[in-house]
Design a protein around this motif. Structure first.
Motif, PDB file in Angstrom:
ATOM      1  N   UNK A  70       8.945   5.917 -17.108  1.00  0.00           N
ATOM      2  CA  UNK A  70       8.671   4.594 -17.657  1.00  0.00           C
ATOM      3  C   UNK A  70       9.008   3.470 -16.679  1.00  0.00           C
ATOM      4  N   UNK A  71       9.752   3.758 -15.623  1.00  0.00           N
ATOM      5  CA  UNK A  71      10.059   2.764 -14.600  1.00  0.00           C
ATOM      6  C   UNK A  71       9.169   2.893 -13.382  1.00  0.00           C
ATOM      7  N   UNK A  72       8.084   3.627 -13.517  1.00  0.00           N
ATOM      8  CA  UNK A  72       7.235   4.003 -12.389  1.00  0.00           C
ATOM      9  C   UNK A  72       5.924   3.242 -12.366  1.00  0.00           C
ATOM     10  N   UNK A  73       5.469   2.898 -11.156  1.00  0.00           N
ATOM     11  CA  UNK A  73       4.084   2.484 -10.984  1.00  0.00           C
ATOM     12  C   UNK A  73       3.548   3.189  -9.748  1.00  0.00           C
ATOM     13  N   UNK A  74       2.272   3.453  -9.752  1.00  0.00           N
ATOM     14  CA  UNK A  74       1.629   4.083  -8.607  1.00  0.00           C
ATOM     15  C   UNK A  74       1.293   3.000  -7.604  1.00  0.00           C
ATOM     16  N   UNK A  75       1.845   3.112  -6.414  1.00  0.00           N
ATOM     17  CA  UNK A  75       1.637   2.108  -5.379  1.00  0.00           C
ATOM     18  C   UNK A  75       0.403   2.401  -4.539  1.00  0.00           C
ATOM     19  N   UNK A  76       0.099   3.664  -4.359  1.00  0.00           N
ATOM     20  CA  UNK A  76      -1.078   4.061  -3.576  1.00  0.00           C
ATOM     21  C   UNK A  76      -1.463   5.474  -3.994  1.00  0.00           C
ATOM     22  N   UNK A  77      -2.753   5.774  -3.994  1.00  0.00           N
ATOM     23  CA  UNK A  77      -3.184   7.100  -4.418  1.00  0.00           C
ATOM     24  C   UNK A  77      -2.796   8.219  -3.449  1.00  0.00           C
ATOM     25  N   UNK A  78      -2.378   7.839  -2.232  1.00  0.00           N
ATOM     26  CA  UNK A  78      -1.955   8.862  -1.269  1.00  0.00           C
ATOM     27  C   UNK A  78      -0.969   8.257  -0.269  1.00  0.00           C
ATOM     28  N   UNK A  79      -0.150   9.118   0.308  1.00  0.00           N
ATOM     29  CA  UNK A  79       0.771   8.700   1.361  1.00  0.00           C
ATOM     30  C   UNK A  79      -0.011   8.129   2.534  1.00  0.00           C
ATOM     31  N   UNK A 101       8.899   6.077  -3.368  1.00  0.00           N
ATOM     32  CA  UNK A 101       8.934   7.539  -3.331  1.00  0.00           C
ATOM     33  C   UNK A 101       7.543   8.062  -3.027  1.00  0.00           C
ATOM     34  N   UNK A 102       7.491   9.309  -2.595  1.00  0.00           N
ATOM     35  CA  UNK A 102       6.223  10.012  -2.497  1.00  0.00           C
ATOM     36  C   UNK A 102       6.367  11.266  -3.354  1.00  0.00           C
ATOM     37  N   UNK A 103       5.321  11.585  -4.090  1.00  0.00           N
ATOM     38  CA  UNK A 103       5.335  12.798  -4.899  1.00  0.00           C
ATOM     39  C   UNK A 103       5.176  13.999  -3.975  1.00  0.00           C
ATOM     40  N   UNK A 104       6.055  14.971  -4.135  1.00  0.00           N
ATOM     41  CA  UNK A 104       5.987  16.180  -3.320  1.00  0.00           C
ATOM     42  C   UNK A 104       5.110  17.252  -3.954  1.00  0.00           C
ATOM     43  N   UNK A 105       4.670  17.027  -5.192  1.00  0.00           N
ATOM     44  CA  UNK A 105       3.910  18.068  -5.883  1.00  0.00           C
ATOM     45  C   UNK A 105       2.510  17.643  -6.311  1.00  0.00           C
ATOM     46  N   UNK A 106       2.227  16.357  -6.399  1.00  0.00           N
ATOM     47  CA  UNK A 106       0.906  15.903  -6.850  1.00  0.00           C
ATOM     48  C   UNK A 106      -0.117  15.978  -5.718  1.00  0.00           C
ATOM     49  N   UNK A 107      -1.361  16.202  -6.079  1.00  0.00           N
ATOM     50  CA  UNK A 107      -2.457  16.252  -5.112  1.00  0.00           C
ATOM     51  C   UNK A 107      -2.521  14.927  -4.354  1.00  0.00           C
ATOM     52  N   UNK A 108      -2.683  14.964  -3.062  1.00  0.00           N
ATOM     53  CA  UNK A 108      -2.768  13.809  -2.156  1.00  0.00           C
ATOM     54  C   UNK A 108      -1.450  13.050  -1.993  1.00  0.00           C
ATOM     55  N   UNK A 109      -0.393  13.485  -2.665  1.00  0.00           N
ATOM     56  CA  UNK A 109       0.949  12.898  -2.523  1.00  0.00           C
ATOM     57  C   UNK A 109       0.920  11.383  -2.730  1.00  0.00           C
ATOM     58  N   UNK A 110       0.674  10.947  -3.978  1.00  0.00           N
ATOM     59  CA  UNK A 110       0.678   9.507  -4.234  1.00  0.00           C
ATOM     60  C   UNK A 110       2.042   8.885  -3.955  1.00  0.00           C
ATOM     61  N   UNK A 111       2.019   7.616  -3.607  1.00  0.00           N
ATOM     62  CA  UNK A 111       3.250   6.858  -3.380  1.00  0.00           C
ATOM     63  C   UNK A 111       3.587   6.134  -4.673  1.00  0.00           C
ATOM     64  N   UNK A 112       4.844   6.214  -5.037  1.00  0.00           N
ATOM     65  CA  UNK A 112       5.332   5.687  -6.300  1.00  0.00           C
ATOM     66  C   UNK A 112       6.366   4.605  -6.040  1.00  0.00           C
TER      67      UNK A 112
END
Length: 162
Positions: free
Chosen positions: A113-122, A85-96
């Motif tokens: 709780x099932x989430x990890x951040x894959x990259x700080x931005x799209x 997923x990509x966050x549509x609301x967080x700054x820089x749109x991190x990939x989840x």
């Protein structure tokens, strides 16, 4: 009204500008990491091994109550119960990277709780793929903080890796 405009109206959020450009200037999905980005509109891609290409807008609309929050935009499947997923609301749109089986509501947990951040931005996630890198590396790297592009609460093991 463009397909992107229609999708944004259905989602209730604007797509990140980079993702909007990809959909309007490159094509409606089918390229990118882990089998390619989902399309914005339901359709069949001739010659593709899947009977139907995943549609992000349809995926978003069909979310059950135990699904990822609506501010996360489905980009592509990651295998088993994993989804990018990509966050549509967080700054820089991190990939989840989200594991649908990575949390248990009966234990008081929520989808985060099932989430990890894959990259700080799209942009970084797509650059990793375009440069021949492995988008799974950062998501599965031990000891990373979300700010560095790593896990949040849950340890995700390589056994989930396709």
């Amino acid at each position: 009204m463009t397909e992107v405009d229609r999708a944004e109206r259905e989602l209730g959020y604007s797509l990140p500008s980079l993702l909007r450009r990809l959909y309007t200037e490159i094509g409606d999905g089918g390229y990118g990491p882990d089998g390619g980005l989902a399309s914005l509109t339901p359709h069949y891609i001739p010659g593709w091994y899947r009977p139907d290409w995943p549609c992000a807008a349809t995926h978003h609309a069909a979310r059950p109550s135990r699904a990822a929050p609506s501010s996360w935009f489905f980009m592509t499947g990651g295998g088993c119960t994993m989804e990018w997923y990509v966050s549509l609301i967080a700054v820089d749109h991190p990939v989840l990277l989200w594991d649908a089986d990575g949390w248990e509501p009966d234990w008081g947990e929520n989808p985060h709780d099932g989430l990890c951040y894959a990259a700080p931005s799209l942009r970084k996630w797509l650059w990793t793929w375009a440069d021949g890198g492995d988008v799974w590396d950062e998501a599965l790297s031990p000891g990373s903080t979300p700010e560095q592009g790593g896990r949040t609460r849950r340890l995700i093991t390589t056994s989930h890796r396709p």
